[in-house]
Structure formats: structure tokens, C-alpha cells
Design an enzyme around this catalytic site. Structure first.
Site, PDB file in Angstrom:
ATOM      1  N   LYS A 152      36.537  35.175  37.345  1.00 33.45           N
ATOM      2  CA  LYS A 152      36.757  36.587  37.653  1.00 33.45           C
ATOM      3  C   LYS A 152      37.988  36.733  38.552  1.00 33.45           C
ATOM      4  CE  LYS A 152      34.047  40.544  39.429  1.00 33.45           C
ATOM      5  NZ  LYS A 152      32.776  40.946  40.075  1.00 33.45           N
ATOM      6  N   SER A 170      30.409  44.692  37.538  1.00 34.19           N
ATOM      7  CA  SER A 170      31.846  44.611  37.499  1.00 34.19           C
ATOM      8  C   SER A 170      32.397  43.344  36.854  1.00 34.19           C
ATOM      9  CB  SER A 170      32.388  44.679  38.932  1.00 34.19           C
ATOM     10  OG  SER A 170      31.985  43.550  39.673  1.00 34.19           O
ATOM     11  N   SER A 230      26.519  43.055  39.788  1.00 34.08           N
ATOM     12  CA  SER A 230      27.740  42.794  39.020  1.00 34.08           C
ATOM     13  C   SER A 230      27.758  41.487  38.240  1.00 34.08           C
ATOM     14  CB  SER A 230      28.966  42.842  39.938  1.00 34.08           C
ATOM     15  OG  SER A 230      29.313  44.175  40.189  1.00 34.08           O
TER      16      SER A 230
END
Lengths: 492, 485
Positions: free
Chosen positions: B76, B151, B175
Site C-alpha cells: 500500500k 482504504s 481498511s
């Protein structure tokens, strides 16, 4: 011996509509003496090139986290103990949020609701007696960086070397009543912290600064007036000037029936006036909240106990001891404990020679010389050992006080041992009665006419004879013996 | 051998160790997949040259004792990576190249892995659909026009589309678990403090936690083992002995007590979710676990509490993005205040601005007690609910999300309905607990659905064990067809 007269406190502002007293509270920012910053490993050394002591944490790069520096915690606890204050075993670091170019995180890590140190007190020695000033709290916080606005016409430069350095904010109660007391308070705080080794107190380098809260009220009133805060004043003289100006300004306003606005003001050192910086309405909303990157700080009892045990003798205690042990007056003791190095020097001299005479010599000739040369006790050309020798020579009548001053002069220039100076220059006092009698007879024979006049009643000629003896002996005649023998021979 | 990128991490690692595949072959296979999957918009930055070089280095001097021998991984874009651009999905960090490596990614590289690229995510991890990223929305490989969750949407999408053998995300309110649920993958939010936060772009410091996202529970255990560990640079890191989650994985869960909280049956919840939950209960019961009805009475306050605490911390954490030292700076400003306003107006997207405003508001004097302080008190009550129940149960089973993946644009104009997606995941963050999202079934459209196992603090091994047993008996298979290339 110097005796302090018990003067009366007298600092009031006489307004048109009455006599006002001035109420002062100080928020002192003292830089913690530590090798690295409060939450990072960067050096705290003064005077490095701009932005050379800045870590990723100090400049708030993404994902950087603060880690508490235990040394700073210990320094704060020690200071708290030195201020006779309550040590809080539980304290919390909060974020104080505001934007400024030299505040990289966009918040300052400080302590808000739960400071590391609670209430304490400091004793001041004023000419009118002892005065207690209450301490409200002491908390730890980060310093900000420095914005430099005058290096470029269109840009501001930022130096982050100071960013993240640990400060102790020491907040007094509104117990201070005059610029003189401000002076005594700051000096006392500084002395205590220097004894403890927790802050070097160097105001030129910004290690000690203060926000000054000032209000006035009519003498006899119980309620406090509205206060103004004068931000970031960095010398005692400026604090005093700012207070005098501000107090008069407030009295004038009140005299004219106007209200005082609670506000933050700046002291303009060039114009010698305070100016409004922001009003209460414009005051920042700092949105304090506990810093989630740091756990609450809990102090182990053992650590606090160990620090308590390791505390040095502090000025108040030392002063008491000096009075008792060395028979000094409170004034003398006060001067000699004002700096730890001075007290150490004094004790060394006193132990090797005469306590009283040592104090007189230090507070007289030694301090005058240091002052004159801009030196400190630590850089004195006259060592404690040598001064002790000198004092001993005076005490044993080896030299007179007058000769001692000459010897001292040579000691200052050469750094030599007084024994060596006295011997090599033949400055020893003449204390042999036979030798003195010989000398005196010589003078009396030479000045027969004056002897007759003296005997006829002109007694003030005695001084003339003493002077002649001194001249003849090159100043080395023992004055006491000279007097005795002269008297005997003149009356005999 | 058929497509090696279709395998689990565990299989890949075994094949590397058995020298059936080289690190270079593996890396090239993933690069090929990534190049063919631009449409999914999963990557913000790729580091192929660097990855190929690392692969060759590994093949020349292989160390098979490492947990992740010669394994390429995409992560990420919230993890700072040394000399590789790190954006947090935001324009304000569009040009930011860190000079440092986050602790969690460093742990992965120290375990033998290397970087394939940086994965898209919601801006500053604020979002539940990966639609708030400055770099555009990510598409769920399950179906075109479907969000991958958020997310960590780039992470879930890349994983499900075989663009990385495993990945890592961060979980502040769900997330990791919600995107895992939306893509039929496994996601674990570890106990707060198990993985270091050092070097991760902060969203809400008291809630943020990095964790693995994988295809299987075993992979999840392998990744957690590699990435977790005490870090003295993070004051909230837990100092404990390293655990060997994958080696200690056991599928015998007989006698374990599983709590079923009644408060997680919310109004208007699709029937499919309820059915999925029932299915999960049955599987665990059949494996010998004991189901116990429990109550977590403060659950209904979790979402509002979260949406006070998280924005409050975010409003302060994001103050550093001011254009002064790094990142984006607006060039058209006349003074400092102007520069702040322009930089932050142009640098941040709407969702981030919305949360900064909420956070600033709840911390303002006069509102602090009513919002922030009260939220902190409620947070304690939520934590206490869990503490009380964990005296009688080993784990708690709930759905991961109240629905399956939704369409792109479906909720963008309704922030509250978007926030409601986090309803089952946020209590865990508020309480600092570990929780595992497992793929458990599909809805009537064939979109994946997940179940969540919540554990006691530092009880990751137990929920991984339950998940491992569940996985073996659930029979879920992700049926993603490669429609995007």
C-alpha cells in the site's frame, strides 16, 4: 560586616485616582540541559550551522514518531524537587495545534492538563525580608524552530536546529509585586537550576526566556485586575522595563475610566514600549488533546526517590549552613551561595584560612577584579588555594592589609602563589620590636622639633611619625606594633 | 506448471525453496500480470527494474531460510519506502520520495522479500471504496465498475487479480478487513501495537495498524510473522517475544467458545449477510466449537465515536502537510497564510478536507468536552464490553461488512452511507483488538462476502487457528475471471 537595613517594600504606581499595586506572574521557559532533544536523538548544542541538527522527527516527515528522552524527564523531576514541588507520577503529553512555518508538525508537544510537576515554592531574599513566590506548575514541551525574516526581501528563512529541544515551562503564581522581585525571582530560579545542572540559564543564548503577565489593582483591592501577557522577553532588564511600561499604561487606562483588554503584547526593546500582538478574540484555539503517539508518562517511585537522594545541597540550605558554620551574615551567605562555583570557591578558601576574612576578600577585591576583567569565578586568575594563602598571611600578620592588596595585584597578573611573591619581593611585614624601635628612634632623632611640638600638645603629629616609619620601612612596618612603640617612646 | 501467480504465497515459497521456480521467473510473471492490468488502476508506482535486479541477486545467492525467500511484493502506498515515491494517495505528497524505509516494510525486506510497486489507496487512508485517491479509483477484479473496498483497495484488488502474491495494508476503521471481504481474500488487523507504525503515513494514530492481506489464512500467518515485532522507534509498540504464527497453525478448534453478539444484527441488513453468518456459525459448531450468545451493548455508539476520534487525530496529524518542507506547495501565494490555504486547498481532496474540518471542530474549545472527551469515554465502554465478554469466550464471530461490494459512484455523494460500511469493523479498532476477515461466501450477484473473527489482545494465533479450520471447511473459492486484459 555589612548589615542589611530592614527597608520597607515600596513599589506602587501613583495614579490620579489612587495608589496601585502591580501584580506579576511569570511563565519561564528554561531549556533543559540534555545532549539530545525531547523526542529525537538530534544534538542540542548551541551555535551549529542552520538546519544541521535536525532529524526526520524534528522536521516532521510523514510517519515519523516521537520517543521520549528519559534524560529530559529526569531533569524536569530534579528541577521540580529543587522547587520544593509535587512530582506527578502520572503526566500526559498533549498536542497544542497551530500553524507556523517554524513549527514543522503543525503542533507543539506540550503538557496541558497533567503536567509532570505540580505546586511548589521559591524563597526570595529581598531587602525587606524573605518573600515566598508560589510555583503553579512545571511542564515539559518542545521548542519551535526559528524564523528569520531579515535575510531576504521576499522570503522567510527557517532554522530548525532548535525545533524539538526540551523546554521546562515554569509557571509562577501571581505573587510577584515589583521589577526588583522579578529580578530576584529569575536569578533564584537560575541559581537553583544551575546547582541542579538542569538548565544553564544562559539568557543570551535563549536558554531562559519568559512570558510576563502583568495586571494592576488599587492598593487594598482583593480582586485581581485584567492581565496582559507580554510574550517572550529574553533578559531581566527587558522584563523590568516591560513591566514598568505596562503597569503605567494600565494605570493610565484605569485613571481615564477605560477598561483593560485581556491581550497578548510584545515588548519593543528599541522603543521601550509594549504593543498589542493579538486580542482575546483573536487568541488561538490550540485544540489541545492528548498526543496519541505517546503513552501517558508514569514515573517509577524508585527513580524519583533516587533523584531525590542524588540532589546537591541547594542554595537555601547552603546559605543556612554558611551562616551557622562560617559565622557569615545572611547577606554575605546570600552572595556566596548565588552560584555554586562561588560557594565551592568560598568553602575551599575558608577551610584553608580564615572564614570571615576569606568572605571579605572574595566579596571585595576578588569580585571587583573579576567584574573589572569580565571574568567568572571559574576563570579567575587567582585560585582558591592562593587566595587562602594570602588570607593566611594577613591573619598571621606576615603582611599588612595594605601590602596584601599589592600582593593580590601581582597574583592577578602572574597567577603566582602569594608566598613566592612576598618572599621574592621582600614584602614581609617588619614585626620585630627591636628593629622597629631602632627605626623609630632614628626618626624621632631626625625630627626633634616635631617631637617637642607633640609633647607640647600637638597630638595630631602622631600620624606624621607613623607615616615616616612606613616610609622608612618601605610600608612593611607592622602598623599595630609601630603604634605601640611610638606611643611608648613619645610619652616616655 | 500452470500460472504460478495463481498459487498461494505458501505454495510459491515452497516452490522457490524446491528450486522449481526462480525469483526472476516469479517476478517476471507478476510484472506481466501488472502490465496487463492497468485498467484496474491498482498501482501508483511500479519498481520493476529494482525488483528484477533484486530477483537476480536472490537467484545468484539464494537464502532459503528466510520466511519470504526472493518473493516480490507490492505494498500500500501509505508505507514510506526508501527512494521510492510515497504518495498516500494524495496530491499533497505527489512528489514525495522518502529517504527512509518504514519498519514494517523493512521487516519484509529483511525476511527476503522485495518491492514490486506501490498500491493505490484512499487519500490518507480515508475512505471505504478507494474512490478518494488522487490517482483515481481502483476497480475490483470481481466485476467491472465494482469498488474494491477501502482504504486498502489497491492492495485487495492487486491481490485478487494475482498482481502480487500477498500484500500489506493498514486498518484504521476496517481498511484491511472490508476490502478483503469485498474481494474474497483474507485480511488481518493485528492488535494495536503489534506492528510498528514508524514510517507509515499517519491517519489516526491511536487506531492505525498495519496488517497482512493474503489469499489464505496460512499466507496471513506467514506475512504477520514477517512484518510484526517490537520497534523502539514507536512508543506504542508492544515489547513481546516474536511468535511463529505459521508454524503454530492448528486446525483443531474443539471446545473453543465463540461469541455471537446480538448487536451485530443491524436493521436493513441484507438477508444474505444473515445467512452467511448462520453458515459461519454452523461450520464452527460442526468443528466442535461452542457458540455463545453475547451482548456488546455499546456497539451502536462505535461508529459515531470513531467518526469523532479518527478525524480529530487526523486533523492534527495532517497539519504537517503545509508546503513548507516537502510535498506539494502552491506557487501562487502572497504570504504564509495564503500559502497554507492554497497548498492545502489544492493538495487535499474533498474527503480529507471533510475529515479535517470535522476533526478541527470536535477539538475546538467549547466543543471538546461534548465531542472528543465524550467519545474517549465511550471508547472505554466499548473496550470494556469486549473485555467483559472475553472472560467467557475465545473469539467473536460477526459479518465483516453489512453488504457486498457496491458500484463505483454509488455512495460518493452520501458520506454517511459510506461511513456505515465500517459499522462492523470500527469497534475492533476502538478497542485495539485483532480481527481477521475471512472469505465465506457470495451474494446473489456472486460478489464475495466475509466473516470476521475478533480475538483478545495479542491472541492472533487463536483467531488464525479458527480461521484456518474454517477455511478448510468452508469451501469458498474465488472465481475471478481475468476480464480486464
Amino acid at each position: 560586616m555589612v548589615v542589611m537595613s530592614k527597608e520597607k517594600f515600596d513599589y506602587f504606581i501613583n495614579g490620579e485616582k489612587g495608589k496601585y499595586e502591580v501584580i506579576i506572574g511569570l511563565e519561564v521557559h528554561a531549556q533543559v540541559l540534555s545532549n539530545s532533544k525531547l523526542f529525537s536523538g538530534s544534538s542540542t548544542k548551541f551555535g551549529a550551522d542552520p538546519n544541521n541538527q535536525v532529524s526526520l522527527i524534528d522536521s516532521a516527515f510523514p510517519g515519523m514518531l516521537p520517543v521520549i528522552n528519559e534524560e529530559c524527564i529526569k531533569q524536569a523531576v530534579k528541577t521540580g524537587l529543587g522547587l520544593n514541588a509535587k512530582i506527578n507520577n502520572y503526566s500526559v503529553f498533549d498536542r497544542k495545534n497551530y500553524f507556523y512555518a517554524d513549527l514543522p508538525q503543525g503542533y507543539q508537544i506540550s503538557q496541558y492538563k497533567n503536567p509532570i510537576v505540580g505546586e511548589g515554592k521559591v524563597m526570595l531574599d529581598m531587602p525587606y525580608g524573605s518573600k515566598e513566590v508560589g510555583i503553579e506548575r512545571l511542564h515539559l514541551e518542545q521548542d519551535a524552530g526559528k524564523s528569520i525574516h531579515d535575510m531576504d526581501p521576499s522570503n522567510t528563512y527557517v532554522d530548525l536546529n532548535r525545533s524539538g529541544i526540551a523546554l521546562m515551562e515554569i509557571v509562577s503564581k501571581p505573587d510577584i509585586r515589583s521589577p526588583e522581585e522579578v529580578n530576584a525571582y529569575i536569578k533564584k530560579l537560575r541559581t537553583i537550576m544551575r546547582y541542579l545542572g538542569t538548565c544553564d540559564g544562559n539568557m543570551q543564548e535563549g536558554s531562559l526566556r519568559a512570558d510576563v503577565n502583568v495586571s494592576v489593582r488599587k492598593v487594598g483591592d482583593k480582586k485581581l485586575g485584567t492581565r496582559c501577557e507580554i510574550k517572550n522577553v529574553n533578559s531581566i532588564k527587558f522584563m523590568q522595563m516591560a513591566i514598568e511600561y505596562e503597569a503605567k499604561r494600565q494605570v493610565e487606562l484605569l485613571d481615564n475610566g477605560k477598561n483593560i483588554e485581556q491581550e497578548t503584547r510584545l515588548f519593543d526593546t528599541k522603543k521601550n514600549e509594549t504593543r498589542s500582538m493579538r486580542s482575546k478574540e483573536d487568541a488561538h484555539d490550540y485544540r489541545y488533546f492528548p498526543d496519541p503517539d505517546l503513552l501517558p508518562l508514569t514515573l517509577e517511585k524508585k527513580m524519583v526517590d533516587d533523584l531525590k537522594k542524588s540532589l546537591p545541597e541547594l542554595p537555601d540550605k547552603k546559605k543556612e549552613r554558611f551562616i551557622k558554620e562560617y559565622g557569615l551574615s545572611p547577606y554575605e551567605a546570600n552572595v556566596l551561595v548565588s552560584e555554586k562555583a562561588i560557594s565551592d570557591y568560598y568553602e575551599e578558601v575558608a577551610k584553608l584560612s580564615d572564614k570571615k576574612l576569606a568572605a571579605n576578600w572574595m566579596m571585595g577585591d576578588l569580585f571587583a577584579m573579576l567584574n573589572d576583567k569580565g571574568l567568572s569565578i571559574l576563570t579567575s586568575p587567582v585560585s582558591a588555594k592562593n587566595l587562602a594563602e594570602l588570607v593566611k598571611s594577613i591573619k598571621s600578620s606576615e603582611i599588612s592589609g595594605r601590602i596584601a592588596k599589592e600582593v593580590f595585584e601581582i597574583m592577578v597578573q602572574s597567577g603566582d602563589n602569594p608566598k613566592k611573591i612576598i618572599e621574592s619581593k621582600g614584602m614581609k611585614q617588619q614585626s620585630d620590636p627591636k628593629e622597629l624601635e631602632k627605626m623609630i628612634n632614628q626618626i624621632l632623632t631626625k625630627n626633634k622639633d616635631k617631637v617637642d611640638q607633640y609633647k607640647a600638645g600637638k597630638e595630631k603629629l602622631f600620624g606624621f611619625f607613623v607615616g615616616e616609619v612606613m616610609k622608612l620601612s618601605g610600608g612593611k612596618a607592622n602598623p599595630q606594633l609601630t603604634n605601640e612603640i611610638l606611643k611608648k617612646l613619645l610619652t616616655g | 506448471m500452470n500460472d504460478l501467480t495463481n498459487q498461494s504465497l505458501k505454495e510459491i515459497v515452497e516452490n522457490v525453496r524446491l528450486k522449481k521456480i526462480s525469483s526472476l521467473d516469479l517476478t517476471q510473471a507478476y510484472i506481466k500480470n501488472i502490465e496487463g492490468a492497468k485498467k484496474l488502476n491498482t498501482f501508483v508506482t511500479t519498481t520493476f527494474d529494482q525488483a528484477l535486479q533484486k530477483a537476480k541477486q536472490f537467484d545468484q545467492r539464494p537464502n532459503y531460510d528466510q520466511i519470504l525467500p526472493g518473493i516480490p511484493l507490492a505494498v500500500k502506498d501509505l508505507f514510506c519506502t526508501e527512494n521510492v515515491k510515497t504518495t498516500a494517495g494524495s496530491n499533497i505528497l505527489n512528489n514525495f520520495v522518502p529517504s527512509y524505509e518504514s519498519t514494517v516494510t523493512k521487516n519484509l525486506w529483511d525476511s527476503g522479500a522485495f518491492l514490486l510497486g506501490k498500491l493505490n489507496c484512499d487519500e490518507f487512508a480515508m475512505g471505504s471504496s478507494n474512490e478518494t485517491s488522487f490517482f483515481g479509483n481502483v476497480i475490483n477484479p470481481v466485476a467491472d465498475q465494482l469498488v474494491p473496498g477501502g482504504s486498502s483497495g489497491g492492495s485487495s484488488s492487486a491481490l485478487a487479480a494475482n498482481l502480487t502474491p500477498a500484500t500489506i495494508g493498514t486498518d484504521t476503521g476496517g481498511s484491511i478487513r472490508q476490502p478483503a471481504s469485498f474481494t474474497g481474500t483474507v485480511g488481518l488487523k493485528p492488535t494495536y501495537g503489534l506492528c510498528s507504525r514508524w514510517g507509515i503515513v499517519a491517519f489516526a494514530s491511536s487506531l492505525d495498524q498495519a496488517g497482512p492481506m493474503t489469499k489464505t489464512v496460512t499466507d496471513c500467518a506467514i506475512m504477520l510473522e514477517a512484518m510484526s515485532g517490537f520497534d523502539e522507534k514507536d512508543s506504542t509498540s508492544i515489547n513481546k517475544k516474536k511468535e511463529f504464527y505459521s508454524k503454530n497453525l492448528k486446525d483443531n478448534i474443539k471446545g473453543l467458545k465463540i461469541g455471537i453478539p446480538k448487536e451485530y444484527r443491524v436493521d436493513n441488513m441484507p438477508k444474505e449477510i444473515d445467512e452467511l453468518w448462520e453458515k459461519g456459525k454452523k461450520i464452527l459448531k460442526d468443528l466442535g466449537a461452542e457458540l455463545i450468545d453475547i451482548s456488546l451493548p455499546h456497539t451502536k455508539y462505535a461508529l459515531p465515536t470513531y467518526y469523532i476520534v479518527a478525524p480529530a487525530e487526523a486533523s492534527s496529524n495532517l497539519a504537517r502537510y503545509d508546503g513548507v518542507r516537502y510535498g506539494y506547495r502552491s506557487q501562487k501565494s502572497k504570504d504564509l497564510i495564503d500559502m497554507y490555504e492554497n497548498t492545502r486547498s489544492e493538495g487535499f481532496g474533498d474527503e480529507v478536507k471533510r475529515r479535517i474540518l470535522i476533526g478541527t471542530y470536535v477539538l475546538s474549545s467549547g466543543y471538546y468536552d461534548a465531542y472528543y472527551l465524550k467519545a474517549q469515554k465511550v471508547r472505554q465502554l466499548i473496550k470494556k464490553d469486549f473485555d467483559n465478554n472475553f472472560k467467557k469466550v475465545d473469539s467473536i464471530l460477526t459479518p465483516s461488512t453489512p453488504s457486498s461490494a457496491f458500484k463505483i459512484g454509488e455512495k460518493t455523494n452520501d458520506p454517511v452511507s459510506m461511513y456505515l460500511n465500517d459499522i462492523f469493523t470500527v469497534p475492533v479498532n476502538l478497542a485495539g483488538l485483532p480481527a481477521l476477515s475471512l472469505p465465506a461466501g457470495v451474494d446473489k450477484q456472486g460478489y464475495p462476502l466475509g466473516l470476521q473473527l475478533i480475538g483478545k489482545p495479542l491472541d492472533e494465533q487463536k483467531i488464525l487457528n479458527i480461521g484456518y479450520a474454517f477455511e478448510k471447511n468452508c469451501g469458498f473459492k474465488n472465481k475471478i475471471k481475468k476480464w480486464w486484459s
